[in-house]
Design a protein around this motif. Structure first.
Motif, PDB file in Angstrom:
ATOM      1  N   ARG A   1       0.374   7.777   9.120  1.00 29.82           N
ATOM      2  CA  ARG A   1       1.367   7.284   9.977  1.00 29.82           C
ATOM      3  C   ARG A   1       2.364   6.181   9.246  1.00 29.82           C
ATOM      4  O   ARG A   1       3.620   6.363   9.528  1.00 29.82           O
ATOM      5  CB  ARG A   1       0.784   6.258  11.243  1.00 29.82           C
ATOM      6  CG  ARG A   1       1.977   5.821  12.174  1.00 29.82           C
ATOM      7  CD  ARG A   1       1.121   5.112  13.323  1.00 29.82           C
ATOM      8  NE  ARG A   1       0.375   6.011  14.287  1.00 29.82           N
ATOM      9  CZ  ARG A   1       1.186   6.663  15.083  1.00 29.82           C
ATOM     10  NH1 ARG A   1       2.497   6.629  15.629  1.00 29.82           N
ATOM     11  NH2 ARG A   1       0.391   7.540  16.102  1.00 29.82           N
ATOM     12  N   ALA A   2       1.932   5.393   8.236  1.00 30.01           N
ATOM     13  CA  ALA A   2       2.708   4.473   7.748  1.00 30.01           C
ATOM     14  C   ALA A   2       3.601   5.372   6.592  1.00 30.01           C
ATOM     15  O   ALA A   2       4.793   4.906   6.432  1.00 30.01           O
ATOM     16  CB  ALA A   2       1.921   3.515   6.866  1.00 30.01           C
ATOM     17  N   MET A   3       3.047   6.222   6.040  1.00 26.56           N
ATOM     18  CA  MET A   3       3.917   7.119   5.123  1.00 26.56           C
ATOM     19  C   MET A   3       4.967   7.782   5.875  1.00 26.56           C
ATOM     20  O   MET A   3       6.100   7.589   5.313  1.00 26.56           O
ATOM     21  CB  MET A   3       3.024   8.061   4.208  1.00 26.56           C
ATOM     22  CG  MET A   3       2.287   7.242   3.289  1.00 26.56           C
ATOM     23  SD  MET A   3       1.166   8.712   2.080  1.00 26.56           S
ATOM     24  CE  MET A   3       0.608   9.865   3.398  1.00 26.56           C
TER      25      MET A   3
ATOM     26  N   MET B   1      10.863   8.161   7.242  1.00 28.44           N
ATOM     27  CA  MET B   1      11.585   8.523   8.121  1.00 28.44           C
ATOM     28  C   MET B   1      12.674   7.480   8.008  1.00 28.44           C
ATOM     29  O   MET B   1      13.995   7.729   8.393  1.00 28.44           O
ATOM     30  CB  MET B   1      11.022   8.616   9.698  1.00 28.44           C
ATOM     31  CG  MET B   1      10.225  10.102   9.816  1.00 28.44           C
ATOM     32  SD  MET B   1       9.568  10.192  11.516  1.00 28.44           S
ATOM     33  CE  MET B   1       9.081   8.843  12.101  1.00 28.44           C
ATOM     34  N   GLU B   2      12.318   6.567   7.954  1.00 30.44           N
ATOM     35  CA  GLU B   2      13.154   5.231   7.589  1.00 30.44           C
ATOM     36  C   GLU B   2      14.005   5.508   6.432  1.00 30.44           C
ATOM     37  O   GLU B   2      15.300   5.258   6.678  1.00 30.44           O
ATOM     38  CB  GLU B   2      12.489   3.817   7.440  1.00 30.44           C
ATOM     39  CG  GLU B   2      11.904   3.122   8.666  1.00 30.44           C
ATOM     40  CD  GLU B   2      12.971   2.896   9.776  1.00 30.44           C
ATOM     41  OE1 GLU B   2      13.876   2.540   9.012  1.00 30.44           O
ATOM     42  OE2 GLU B   2      12.750   3.007  10.751  1.00 30.44           O
ATOM     43  N   ALA B   3      13.549   6.207   5.403  1.00 24.16           N
ATOM     44  CA  ALA B   3      14.418   6.551   4.189  1.00 24.16           C
ATOM     45  C   ALA B   3      15.564   7.482   4.640  1.00 24.16           C
ATOM     46  O   ALA B   3      16.600   7.447   4.306  1.00 24.16           O
ATOM     47  CB  ALA B   3      13.559   6.886   2.979  1.00 24.16           C
TER      48      ALA B   3
ATOM     49  N   SER C   1      10.544  10.030  -1.007  1.00 23.69           N
ATOM     50  CA  SER C   1       9.071  10.520  -1.231  1.00 23.69           C
ATOM     51  C   SER C   1       8.309   9.069  -1.264  1.00 23.69           C
ATOM     52  O   SER C   1       8.680   8.316  -1.855  1.00 23.69           O
ATOM     53  CB  SER C   1       8.905  11.449  -2.399  1.00 23.69           C
ATOM     54  OG  SER C   1       9.736  12.799  -2.240  1.00 23.69           O
ATOM     55  N   VAL C   2       7.396   9.150  -0.818  1.00 21.10           N
ATOM     56  CA  VAL C   2       6.131   8.147  -0.564  1.00 21.10           C
ATOM     57  C   VAL C   2       4.824   8.564  -1.073  1.00 21.10           C
ATOM     58  O   VAL C   2       4.373   9.602  -1.018  1.00 21.10           O
ATOM     59  CB  VAL C   2       6.207   7.335   0.633  1.00 21.10           C
ATOM     60  CG1 VAL C   2       7.598   7.088   1.047  1.00 21.10           C
ATOM     61  CG2 VAL C   2       5.635   8.519   1.732  1.00 21.10           C
TER      62      VAL C   2
ATOM     63  N   MET D   1       0.840  -1.131   0.101  1.00 20.80           N
ATOM     64  CA  MET D   1      -0.184   0.279   0.120  1.00 20.80           C
ATOM     65  C   MET D   1       0.918   1.266  -0.006  1.00 20.80           C
ATOM     66  O   MET D   1       0.674   2.310  -0.885  1.00 20.80           O
ATOM     67  CB  MET D   1      -1.006   0.137   1.174  1.00 20.80           C
ATOM     68  CG  MET D   1      -1.582   1.429   1.324  1.00 20.80           C
ATOM     69  SD  MET D   1      -2.449   1.684   2.893  1.00 20.80           S
ATOM     70  CE  MET D   1      -3.988   0.334   2.805  1.00 20.80           C
ATOM     71  N   VAL D   2       1.859   1.505   0.855  1.00 22.51           N
ATOM     72  CA  VAL D   2       2.788   2.359   0.962  1.00 22.51           C
ATOM     73  C   VAL D   2       3.904   2.041   0.156  1.00 22.51           C
ATOM     74  O   VAL D   2       4.754   1.068   0.561  1.00 22.51           O
ATOM     75  CB  VAL D   2       2.877   2.967   2.280  1.00 22.51           C
ATOM     76  CG1 VAL D   2       3.950   3.881   2.347  1.00 22.51           C
ATOM     77  CG2 VAL D   2       1.842   3.423   3.053  1.00 22.51           C
ATOM     78  N   ARG D   3       4.551   2.836  -0.709  1.00 21.67           N
ATOM     79  CA  ARG D   3       5.732   2.765  -1.700  1.00 21.67           C
ATOM     80  C   ARG D   3       6.452   3.949  -1.822  1.00 21.67           C
ATOM     81  O   ARG D   3       6.025   5.141  -1.629  1.00 21.67           O
ATOM     82  CB  ARG D   3       5.502   1.677  -2.718  1.00 21.67           C
ATOM     83  CG  ARG D   3       4.543   2.457  -3.778  1.00 21.67           C
ATOM     84  CD  ARG D   3       4.325   1.758  -5.060  1.00 21.67           C
ATOM     85  NE  ARG D   3       3.227   2.129  -5.752  1.00 21.67           N
ATOM     86  CZ  ARG D   3       3.323   3.333  -6.595  1.00 21.67           C
ATOM     87  NH1 ARG D   3       4.334   4.219  -6.501  1.00 21.67           N
ATOM     88  NH2 ARG D   3       2.481   3.649  -7.410  1.00 21.67           N
ATOM     89  N   ILE D   4       7.642   3.761  -2.337  1.00 17.07           N
ATOM     90  CA  ILE D   4       8.310   5.033  -2.951  1.00 17.07           C
ATOM     91  C   ILE D   4       7.694   5.479  -4.194  1.00 17.07           C
ATOM     92  O   ILE D   4       7.297   4.962  -5.085  1.00 17.07           O
ATOM     93  CB  ILE D   4       9.746   4.605  -3.234  1.00 17.07           C
ATOM     94  CG1 ILE D   4      10.555   4.123  -2.164  1.00 17.07           C
ATOM     95  CG2 ILE D   4      10.782   5.753  -3.858  1.00 17.07           C
ATOM     96  CD1 ILE D   4      11.849   3.807  -2.377  1.00 17.07           C
ATOM     97  N   MET D   5       7.435   6.929  -3.988  1.00 14.25           N
ATOM     98  CA  MET D   5       6.735   7.636  -5.236  1.00 14.25           C
ATOM     99  C   MET D   5       7.856   7.646  -6.450  1.00 14.25           C
ATOM    100  O   MET D   5       8.851   7.975  -6.373  1.00 14.25           O
ATOM    101  CB  MET D   5       6.477   8.981  -4.739  1.00 14.25           C
ATOM    102  CG  MET D   5       5.780   9.942  -5.675  1.00 14.25           C
ATOM    103  SD  MET D   5       5.484  11.455  -5.019  1.00 14.25           S
ATOM    104  CE  MET D   5       4.689  12.330  -6.466  1.00 14.25           C
TER     105      MET D   5
END
Length: 148
Positions: free
Chosen positions: A86-88, A93-95, A46-47, A1-5
Motif C-alpha cells: 500500500r505504501a509503495m 501514485m503520488e509521483a 519507480s519505488v 522505508m519506501v523511496r524512489i528506486m
C-alpha cells in the motif's frame, strides 16, 4: 522505508523478483541495462521498500505522458500484510499525480489471491473488456511476423 528506486537497487530488486514464486522474468528489459533505461525514462515514479538493509518490495512504474502503468509489483513473502505494498502504490501514485498522469493500469497475475484482493480493496477495477497480448521482439519473431 519506501523511496524512489535507483539503478543501485537493481541487485536487491532482481533478487526479490527471482525469490517470488510464479514471478516470471521473461524479458530482456528485466536486465540491469533494461531497468536502467526504464529508470532514465521514469526517474521519479519507480519505488522500492527497504527493511533491514534489503529490498523487500518494488514497483517499476512508468508512463507515456497520458497513462501510467505499474510493472513488477511485488513484496517479499516474509514481509506481506504489513502495509508495504500500500505504501509503495501510494508513493507511485503520488509521483504520477505530480507528473499530471491520471489514468493508471497494471497487469496482475490471475493466481495471486492476496494481490488481487488488495487491488479490489483499494478501488481498482478489473477490466473484462480487455485482452492482453504478449509479443517478444527478436530477430526470429520479427522475421516470421513480417514474412507472413
Amino acid at each position: 522505508m519506501v523511496r524512489i528506486m535507483t539503478i543501485e537497487d537493481y541487485d536487491g530488486v532482481y533478487a526479490l523478483w527471482t525469490k517470488i514464486r510464479g514471478f516470471g522474468l521473461r524479458s530482456v528489459d528485466d536486465s540491469r541495462e533494461g531497468v536502467e533505461r526504464f529508470l532514465k525514462r521514469n526517474p521519479t515514479t519507480s519505488v522500492v521498500a527497504v527493511e533491514d538493509n534489503k529490498v523487500v518490495g518494488s514497483i517499476l512504474c512508468g508512463h507515456d505522458g497520458r497513462r501510467g502503468c505499474l510493472y513488477h509489483v511485488c513484496v517479499d513473502e516474509d514481509y506481506r500484510r504489513r502495509g508495504i505494498g500500500r505504501a509503495m502504490v501510494g508513493m507511485a501514485m503520488e509521483a504520477l499525480k505530480k507528473e499530471e498522469v491520471s489514468k493508471v493500469s497494471l497487469i496482475a497475475f490471475t493466481k495471486n489471491d492476496i494481490g488481487n484482493a488488495f487491488w479490489n480493496t483499494i478501488g481498482w477495477t478489473k477490466r473484462l473488456d480487455l485482452n492482453y497480448y504478449d509479443f517478444v521482439l527478436n530477430e526470429k519473431n520479427i522475421t516470421a511476423f513480417i514474412g507472413q
